[in-house]
Structure formats: structure tokens, C-alpha cells
Design a protein around this motif. Structure first.
Motif, mmCIF file in Angstrom:
data_model
loop_
_atom_site.group_PDB
_atom_site.id
_atom_site.type_symbol
_atom_site.label_atom_id
_atom_site.label_comp_id
_atom_site.label_asym_id
_atom_site.label_seq_id
_atom_site.Cartn_x
_atom_site.Cartn_y
_atom_site.Cartn_z
ATOM 1 N N SER A 14 0.813 -1.221 0.000
ATOM 2 C CA SER A 14 0.000 0.000 0.000
ATOM 3 C C SER A 14 0.840 1.262 0.000
ATOM 4 O O SER A 14 0.298 2.363 -0.094
ATOM 5 C CB SER A 14 -0.923 0.007 1.215
ATOM 6 N N ILE A 16 2.364 2.744 2.395
ATOM 7 C CA ILE A 16 1.975 3.585 3.521
ATOM 8 C C ILE A 16 2.890 3.219 4.682
ATOM 9 O O ILE A 16 3.348 2.081 4.783
ATOM 10 C CB ILE A 16 0.487 3.354 3.879
ATOM 11 N N GLU A 20 1.368 6.255 9.441
ATOM 12 C CA GLU A 20 0.207 6.746 8.690
ATOM 13 C C GLU A 20 -0.992 5.820 8.876
ATOM 14 O O GLU A 20 -2.119 6.278 9.064
ATOM 15 C CB GLU A 20 0.546 6.867 7.202
#
Length: 112
Positions: A14, A16, A20
Motif C-alpha cells: 500500500s 503507507i 500513517e
């Protein structure tokens, strides 16, 4: 693959950060880090939140299935017959069937 490894992989895919993700899921970063590093396990509601966030099944997260998503709809009668035929073929014949299907698909795409 176990829960921690699956979660780590999904986070990387992802693109990320753990921080986060923890913010988006309203979770302490140390809690999420514990999940990724094998020293904590989520409760049921957290497991469901993680599955929904990554659009995967809880079975996938837990390592019980390699299918990320549940089948969106049942197979039609023709699809079921095709799957049945595929399963009865020898492995080398399955590869041939897949190649034939790809060829047929490419042919149909050129006609459009």
C-alpha cells in the motif's frame, strides 16, 4: 504466511507507513508495530478494521487463505462447468487450456 507477515506485506504494498496507518485507524503506533513484529495480536474488531482497510478477508490476514478477496459473486452454470473440466485435467493439460483461453481472449479483443 502468518498474520504479522501478511500485515507487513499489505502495508508495503500500500506504500503507507505504519505511522500513517495507525493514524488512519485511530490506533497507537506501538500497537500496530506490535502486530507487525509478532508480539501482539489484534482483537476481533481490529482484525475486521484492518481487513476492511486493505480490502482483504480476515481469513487472508490470518493466513487461513491465500485469496485476498472473497468471491464477489457465484459462478454461472457455464463458469462452473468450465471450472469442473479444468479440475479434471492433468496439470500439463491445464496449462494448455489456459494458453488457449488467452489466445481466444486476444483474438476477441482484436475484433472489438
Amino acid at each position: 504466511m502468518d498474520f504479522a507477515a501478511r500485515l507487513h506485506q499489505l502495508i508495503e504494498e500500500s506504500e503507507i507507513t505504519q505511522k500513517e496507518l495507525s493514524i488512519q485507524l485511530h490506533m497507537a503506533p506501538t500497537t500496530l508495530n506490535g502486530y507487525v513484529n509478532h508480539y501482539r495480536e489484534p482483537d476481533f474488531s481490529t482484525l475486521v478494521r484492518l481487513a476492511r482497510y486493505f480490502h482483504v478477508t480476515t481469513d487472508y490476514l490470518l493466513g487461513l487463505s491465500d485469496l485476498k478477496e472473497a468471491c464477489p459473486m457465484p459462478l454461472s452454470e457455464d463458469e462452473g462447468r468450465l471450472v469442473g473440466l479444468y479440475r479434471r485435467l492433468l496439470p500439463e493439460k491445464r496449462d494448455l487450456l489456459i494458453e488457449q483461453a488467452k489466445t481466444l481472449y486476444r483474438f476477441e479483443q482484436k475484433r472489438l
